[in-house]
Design an enzyme around this catalytic site. Structure first.
Site, PDB file in Angstrom:
ATOM      1  N   HIS A  15      -1.353 -10.768  -1.175  1.00 16.40           N
ATOM      2  CA  HIS A  15      -0.483 -10.529  -2.335  1.00 16.40           C
ATOM      3  C   HIS A  15      -1.148  -9.614  -3.367  1.00 16.40           C
ATOM      4  CE1 HIS A  15       1.846 -13.607  -0.397  1.00 16.40           C
ATOM      5  NE2 HIS A  15       2.855 -13.321  -1.197  1.00 16.40           N
ATOM      6  N   CYS A  22       5.278   6.656   4.715  1.00 18.42           N
ATOM      7  CA  CYS A  22       4.346   5.701   4.093  1.00 18.42           C
ATOM      8  C   CYS A  22       3.820   6.201   2.752  1.00 18.42           C
ATOM      9  CB  CYS A  22       3.187   5.392   5.032  1.00 18.42           C
ATOM     10  SG  CYS A  22       3.747   4.689   6.582  1.00 18.42           S
ATOM     11  N   GLU A  35      -1.054  -4.121  11.377  1.00 24.25           N
ATOM     12  CA  GLU A  35      -0.145  -3.813  10.275  1.00 24.25           C
ATOM     13  C   GLU A  35       1.235  -4.115  10.824  1.00 24.25           C
ATOM     14  OE1 GLU A  35      -1.153  -0.116   7.645  1.00 24.25           O
ATOM     15  OE2 GLU A  35       0.659   0.328   8.757  1.00 24.25           O
ATOM     16  N   HIS A  49       3.378  -4.774   3.978  1.00 23.92           N
ATOM     17  CA  HIS A  49       3.292  -5.246   5.360  1.00 23.92           C
ATOM     18  C   HIS A  49       2.768  -6.676   5.371  1.00 23.92           C
ATOM     19  CE1 HIS A  49       3.623  -1.237   7.220  1.00 23.92           C
ATOM     20  NE2 HIS A  49       2.826  -0.803   6.259  1.00 23.92           N
ATOM     21  N   HIS A  68       0.838  -1.200   0.000  1.00 23.52           N
ATOM     22  CA  HIS A  68       0.000   0.000   0.000  1.00 23.52           C
ATOM     23  C   HIS A  68       0.874   1.251   0.000  1.00 23.52           C
ATOM     24  CE1 HIS A  68      -0.408   1.168   4.559  1.00 23.52           C
ATOM     25  NE2 HIS A  68       0.822   0.863   4.258  1.00 23.52           N
ATOM     26  N   HIS A 127       5.133   0.487  -0.269  1.00 16.96           N
ATOM     27  CA  HIS A 127       5.776  -0.497   0.613  1.00 16.96           C
ATOM     28  C   HIS A 127       4.748  -1.560   1.012  1.00 16.96           C
ATOM     29  CE1 HIS A 127       3.774   2.292   3.274  1.00 16.96           C
ATOM     30  NE2 HIS A 127       3.787   1.354   4.194  1.00 16.96           N
TER      31      HIS A 127
HETATM   32 ZN   LIG Z   1       2.367   0.960   5.558  1.00 15.10          ZN
END
Ligand SMILES: [Zn+2]
Length: 155
Positions: free
Chosen positions: A69, A26, A143, A32, A18, A30
Site C-alpha cells: 500500500h 505504464c 507483477e 498491481h 507505480h 496505476h
Molecule cells: Zn505497472
C-alpha cells in the site's frame, strides 16, 4: 535439488502503485498486486532438507509489508524530489506530488518488476545467513499473476 517458495500461495504479496516513465501505457499512474517468489538450490543436509525456509518466508513477508500500500518511488530517477512532507515525481511535462508517508523511496532507477527483484535479492543477501549447503538463490517478483522477473546469485 531445488526449493521453491511461491509468493502467491505463501501470501508473500503486496499491493502498490507505480509509474514507468515514458512507457506508452505504464506511464500513467496505476497499481498491481505483486508477489515475491524465491528459489533456493543446494544439497540436502543430513536432516533431509536444504533449509528450514520458515524464517526465509517471514523475512520476505517483512519486505512485502514494507512495500504494501505504498507508492513505489525510484529514488535514482532525476525527476524525483524528496521534501519534508511530500515526494514530487516529474516525468516529462507532468508532475506527481505524493504525501511522503504514502511512498517508499527505493534505491532503483525505475520501479519495474526487474528492479524490484534485484532490490529484494540484495536485501536477502545482506540480511539472511544461509547454511553452506545452499549454493544459489533466486528471487522473482510477479507483477500480477503469471508475469514476473527473476534474478539470482551464486553463494
Ligand atoms: Zn505497472
Amino acid at each position: 535439488m531445488r526449493l521453491e517458495i511461491n509468493g502467491w500461495s505463501s501470501k508473500i504479496t503486496f499491493s502498490a502503485t507505480h509509474v514507468i516513465p515514458m512507457h506508452r501505457k505504464c506511464g500513467r499512474l496505476h497499481g498491481h498486486d505483486y508477489a515475491i517468489n524465491m528459489s533456493i538450490e543446494g544439497e540436502m543436509g543430513p536432516d533431509g532438507v536444504i533449509l528450514d525456509f520458515i524464517s526465509v518466508k517471514e523475512f520476505l513477508r517483512g519486505i512485502a509489508s514494507e512495500l504494501d500500500h505504498r507508492v513505489l518511488i525510484p529514488g535514482r530517477d532525476r525527476g524525483v524530489t524528496v521534501n519534508k512532507e511530500t515526494v514530487k515525481f516529474k516525468i516529462g511535462d507532468k508532475e506527481f506530488s505524493f504525501p511522503k508517508g504514502d511512498c517508499i523511496i527505493l534505491d532503483i532507477d525505475v520501479a519495474s518488476a526487474e528492479t524490484l527483484a534485484s532490490f529484494v535479492l540484495q536485501r536477502v543477501l545482506d540480511k539472511v545467513k544461509f547454511p553452506k549447503n545452499v549454493k544459489h538463490i533466486e528471487i522473482g517478483v510477479d507483477e500480477g499473476r503469471g508475469q514476473g522477473a527473476w534474478t539470482g546469485k551464486d553463494l
